[in-house]
Write a protein that holds these residues in place. Structure first.
Motif, short mmCIF file in Angstrom:
data_model
loop_
_atom_site.label_atom_id
_atom_site.label_comp_id
_atom_site.label_asym_id
_atom_site.label_seq_id
_atom_site.Cartn_x
_atom_site.Cartn_y
_atom_site.Cartn_z
N GLN A 1 109.60 -57.04 38.24
CA GLN A 1 110.28 -56.33 39.32
C GLN A 1 109.31 -56.14 40.49
N CYS A 2 109.76 -56.45 41.68
CA CYS A 2 108.92 -56.32 42.87
C CYS A 2 108.72 -54.85 43.21
N MET A 3 107.50 -54.51 43.66
CA MET A 3 107.20 -53.14 44.06
C MET A 3 107.58 -52.86 45.51
N HIS A 4 108.03 -53.91 46.23
CA HIS A 4 108.35 -53.74 47.65
C HIS A 4 109.85 -53.76 47.93
N CYS A 5 110.57 -54.48 47.09
CA CYS A 5 112.02 -54.58 47.29
C CYS A 5 112.71 -54.63 45.93
N LYS B 1 110.58 -52.66 55.66
CA LYS B 1 110.23 -51.41 55.02
C LYS B 1 110.36 -51.53 53.50
N VAL B 2 109.49 -50.81 52.80
CA VAL B 2 109.54 -50.83 51.34
C VAL B 2 110.80 -50.14 50.85
N ILE B 3 111.38 -50.64 49.76
CA ILE B 3 112.58 -50.06 49.15
C ILE B 3 112.31 -49.84 47.68
N CYS B 4 112.53 -48.64 47.21
CA CYS B 4 112.32 -48.31 45.80
C CYS B 4 113.42 -48.95 44.96
N SER C 1 107.65 -46.43 47.65
CA SER C 1 107.27 -47.27 46.50
C SER C 1 107.83 -46.69 45.21
N PRO C 2 108.21 -47.54 44.26
CA PRO C 2 108.72 -47.03 42.97
C PRO C 2 107.65 -46.33 42.15
#
Length: 419
Positions: free
Chosen positions: A353-357, A372-375, A395-396
């Protein structure tokens, strides 16, 4: 003839150098001898020619050899005396400079010791107030929240209920819930139940609205002949020791801690008072981070009495509360780690899983990295009104994530920190 050679500039120069009286007497004596001989030659007209010649030769020898050599000798002595005087002066200056330097260094050390003492007192005061002066990190988020936990968590109003006379464990948690409902409905006054949860071994957890409701529920259940109510057992806290020498065997860690820290040894009730839970890598190759599960009393000793420094003989190891949150860095979900990820076990080819999207790929290959980053957790998690949380641009693994906050609060409520 002889008189002119005696009054030479070197004699005057000698007097300007302040030579000793003995040196002056030597030159004076030699000069007088030369003058006396000259005068004797002049006044002695009947002196034999050969005797006169012999005296003239001696006078010439005195003038040409002895007197110049004596002058050179005296000049060398003067130079040696001047050099010795200069060296002695330099030695005196160096000794004085060294004394001043030593005094300055001594004053500086006293100031440093005073500053260290003042800082240590300040740190002790801050530590006693439950504050964390260290830089925030993801791993320390739980520590900060734990230190500031004043209000009782929801589990403070929880009760564990189970049926009496069920030693063979034939009754299920559903059976226990039905009996509990019957008892509460028979005498509902003073009880306010907000939720329940089915547990294993035929037990259930009941959440009361407040402390009074919990007390009334516990009294009601324990007064009956069918059920028992008891306090939920919370887990012991975990302390992370950062920078334990790698050569120390994992099984030897509890014994070393007890041997090197008398306060901790005195607080140990049994062998399970300190147990090693897991190891984590350290930035330095020769060190390792060790997580130990301890009793609330030992935790308080480590964080307050020992000021977060645990002795390992020749080493002092920094200690802090380990985060009670387990998050997988493959799927970024909570409750498990990457080594036991159910998604990865189901499909080993599954991309992380990506940490940015919300996509599944490495963060380095993210096509949305300029946005922009999306959790990913908030993007997939509906809110209370079946909508996504208002702010998903984080960030998640951020402590600002509302899902992370909820998981952290729940995890803290299950741990006995001694409050």
């Amino acid at each position: 003839m002889a008189t002119n050679s005696v009054n030479s500039p070197n004699v005057n120069n000698r007097s300007s150098h302040n030579t000793d009286t003995n040196d002056g007497e030597i030159i004076t004596t030699l000069t007088k001898m030369q003058t006396t001989l000259d005068n004797a030659v002049k006044v002695s007209k009947n002196m034999r020619v050969d005797v006169k010649k012999s005296i003239d030769d001696q006078i010439e020898l005195l003038k040409s050899n002895i007197i110049p050599q004596v002058k050179i000798l005296i000049s060398n002595v003067i130079q040696a005396q001047n050099k010795e005087s200069a060296y002695r002066k330099r030695i005196t200056e160096l000794e004085l400079s060294l004394q001043l330097k030593n005094q300055a260094e001594s004053d500086k050390l006293e100031n440093i010791e005073k500053m260290i003492l003042e800082n240590k007192e300040a740190l002790t005061k801050i530590s006693n107030q439950g504050s964390d002066i260290n830089k925030k990190t993801y791993a320390k988020a739980a520590t900060i929240n734990i230190g500031r936990q004043k209000a009782a968590p929801k589990n403070s109003y929880a009760s564990i209920l189970y049926l009496k006379d069920d030693e063979e464990k034939t009754k299920t948690s559903t059976d226990a819930l039905q009996v509990a409902r019957k008892l509460v409905c028979s005498k509902p006054a003073g009880t306010a139940i907000i939720a329940n949860k089915l547990l294993s071994n035929g037990k259930i957890m009941i959440f009361s609205k407040d402390e009074n409701s919990k007390v009334n529920l516990d009294n009601l259940i324990n007064a009956s002949d069918e059920m028992i109510s008891e306090e939920p057992k919370r887990q012991n806290p975990v302390i992370l020791l950062k920078g334990v020498p790698k050569e120390i065997d994992r099984d030897d860690v509890p014994k070393i801690i007890k041997d090197c820290n008398q306060d901790i040894a005195n607080a140990c009730e049994n062998e399970d008072s300190i147990t090693v839970v897991y190891l984590k890598t350290n930035r330095k190759e020769h060190l390792v981070n060790v997580a130990i599960k301890v009793t609330p009393t030992i935790r308080r000793i480590i964080l307050e009495t020992l000021d977060r420094n645990v002795s390992f003989g020749f080493n002092l190891v920094y200690a802090e509360d380990a985060s009670p949150v387990r998050q997988c860095f493959h799927c970024l979900s909570f409750g498990h780690t990457q080594t036991k990820c159910p998604v990865k076990e189901k499909n080993k080819e599954e991309l992380p899983q990506c940490m940015h999207c919300p996509g599944k790929h490495l963060k380095a290959n993210c096509p949305e990295k300029n946005k922009k980053v999306i959790c990913c957790n908030c993007a997939k998690q509906p809110g209370t009104s079946n909508k996504q949380p208002e702010n998903i641009n984080h960030s998640p693994i951020s402590e600002k994530c509302p899902i992370y906050k909820a998981v952290l609060s729940k995890a803290i409520s299950k741990i006995d920190y001694g409050y």
